[in-house]
Design an enzyme around this catalytic site. Structure first.
Site, PDB file in Angstrom:
ATOM      1  N   ASP A 192       0.870  -1.187   0.000  1.00  0.00           N
ATOM      2  CA  ASP A 192       0.000   0.000   0.000  1.00  0.00           C
ATOM      3  C   ASP A 192       0.903   1.231   0.000  1.00  0.00           C
ATOM      4  O   ASP A 192       0.783   2.118   0.843  1.00  0.00           O
ATOM      5  CB  ASP A 192      -0.921  -0.014   1.226  1.00  0.00           C
ATOM      6  CG  ASP A 192      -2.032   1.031   1.129  1.00  0.00           C
ATOM      7  OD1 ASP A 192      -2.233   1.591   0.039  1.00  0.00           O
ATOM      8  OD2 ASP A 192      -2.692   1.285   2.150  1.00  0.00           O
ATOM      9  N   ASN A 197       1.939   6.751   3.802  1.00  0.00           N
ATOM     10  CA  ASN A 197       2.519   5.580   4.456  1.00  0.00           C
ATOM     11  C   ASN A 197       4.042   5.565   4.476  1.00  0.00           C
ATOM     12  O   ASN A 197       4.656   4.568   4.848  1.00  0.00           O
ATOM     13  CB  ASN A 197       1.987   4.309   3.793  1.00  0.00           C
ATOM     14  CG  ASN A 197       0.510   4.118   4.040  1.00  0.00           C
ATOM     15  OD1 ASN A 197      -0.040   4.690   4.984  1.00  0.00           O
ATOM     16  ND2 ASN A 197      -0.137   3.332   3.208  1.00  0.00           N
ATOM     17  N   ASP A 210       1.249   1.249   7.981  1.00  0.00           N
ATOM     18  CA  ASP A 210       0.178   0.513   7.289  1.00  0.00           C
ATOM     19  C   ASP A 210       0.754  -0.635   6.470  1.00  0.00           C
ATOM     20  O   ASP A 210       0.678  -0.666   5.238  1.00  0.00           O
ATOM     21  CB  ASP A 210      -0.650   1.448   6.404  1.00  0.00           C
ATOM     22  CG  ASP A 210      -1.619   2.300   7.217  1.00  0.00           C
ATOM     23  OD1 ASP A 210      -1.737   2.054   8.438  1.00  0.00           O
ATOM     24  OD2 ASP A 210      -2.244   3.190   6.641  1.00  0.00           O
TER      25      ASP A 210
END
Length: 270
Positions: A192, A197, A210
């Site tokens: 992701d 992130n 994440d």
């Protein structure tokens, strides 16, 4: 999430004596995320999710805790302090990473350096020997998750591109299956990899967050999502052209645009 904060598992609450919580609203993890502060102490982060049997590990905190622990041997990141389950919820407590998110409104003169640092961080992640990674996120596994989420009615059609609005999830799923690449360039992927992130400090990676979808996958899984993130309306501080800056800094001058589009469509199901 208020009730969940009032009745934290004892294993979690013992870390938080004297701390005060504030919600974290940056990012789209789908979990309740809280930053905990105490004078003279490093910050802590608590993520809370309702228990889920979602086939996508990105919607569960147990896989994320396991992957964070594993990745800490290879790159900087938060330390997992506690993972607990109670009353239908998961709780993941970790140390706070010192740094600034890639999604912040960086001054114009700093943006080239930020994008280069994000590309260098990804190269570092992708250089981890894939045979050492126990987490499978290859295309077969990802497509199985997409099928299961479609069958269970878990796919959020409202997030799809305008092309698919008003249609069932089965139609783009069929396109996905028909356009599946015949090979994979496997590396250890974040899964992701978008601007919120990645955290940076002094022009270098200070940590990833994440990590529920981390695992062995095609490098284009990460390239597709970061190039989309850099050109998304959600990040107007960047925009058109920054995807190419990122790709060139990563080391790709002639990207496979078809593969980029495939992995972006796949992500719509997860």
């Amino acid at each position: 999430m208020g009730l969940m904060l009032e009745a934290l598992p004892q294993a979690v609450s013992r870390w938080l004596q004297g701390y005060e919580a504030e919600p974290v609203t940056v990012g789209m993890s789908g979990a309740g995320v809280y930053r905990w502060r105490k004078a003279g102490k490093p910050g802590l982060i608590l993520k809370i999710r309702p228990d889920s049997h979602d086939p996508d590990p990105g919607f569960r905190l147990a896989p994320e805790a396991e992957k964070m622990r594993w990745l800490s041997a290879w790159v900087p990141g938060p330390e997992v302090l506690e993972y607990s389950q109670q009353d239908g919820c998961e709780y993941l407590l970790m140390t706070e990473i010192v740094g600034r998110s890639g999604a912040e409104n960086w001054p114009p003169e700093e943006r080239p350096r930020v994008v280069v640092a994000i590309a260098e961080a990804l190269r570092k992640l992708h250089s981890i020997p894939l045979e050492r990674c126990p987490f499978d996120q290859r295309l077969e596994a990802k497509l199985a998750q997409a099928r299961q989420r479609t069958e269970l009615g878990l796919v959020d059609l409202a997030d799809f591109d305008e092309r698919w609005q008003g249609k069932s999830a089965e139609e783009p799923l069929e396109v996905l299956l028909q356009t599946r690449p015949t090979d994979e360039d496997l590396v250890v992927c974040h899964g992701d990899y978008c601007l919120p992130n990645v955290l940076l400090q002094e022009g270098k990676l200070s940590g990833f967050v994440d990590l529920g979808r981390l695992g062995v996958a095609d490098r284009y899984q990460d390239l597709a999502l970061m190039t989309r993130s850099l050109t998304s309306d959600l990040n107007p501080q960047f925009g058109e052209g920054w995807d190419r800056v990122f790709l060139e800094a990563y080391g790709i001058r002639e990207p496979d645009w078809t593969r980029l589009e495939f992995y972006r469509l796949l992500d719509e199901f997860l």
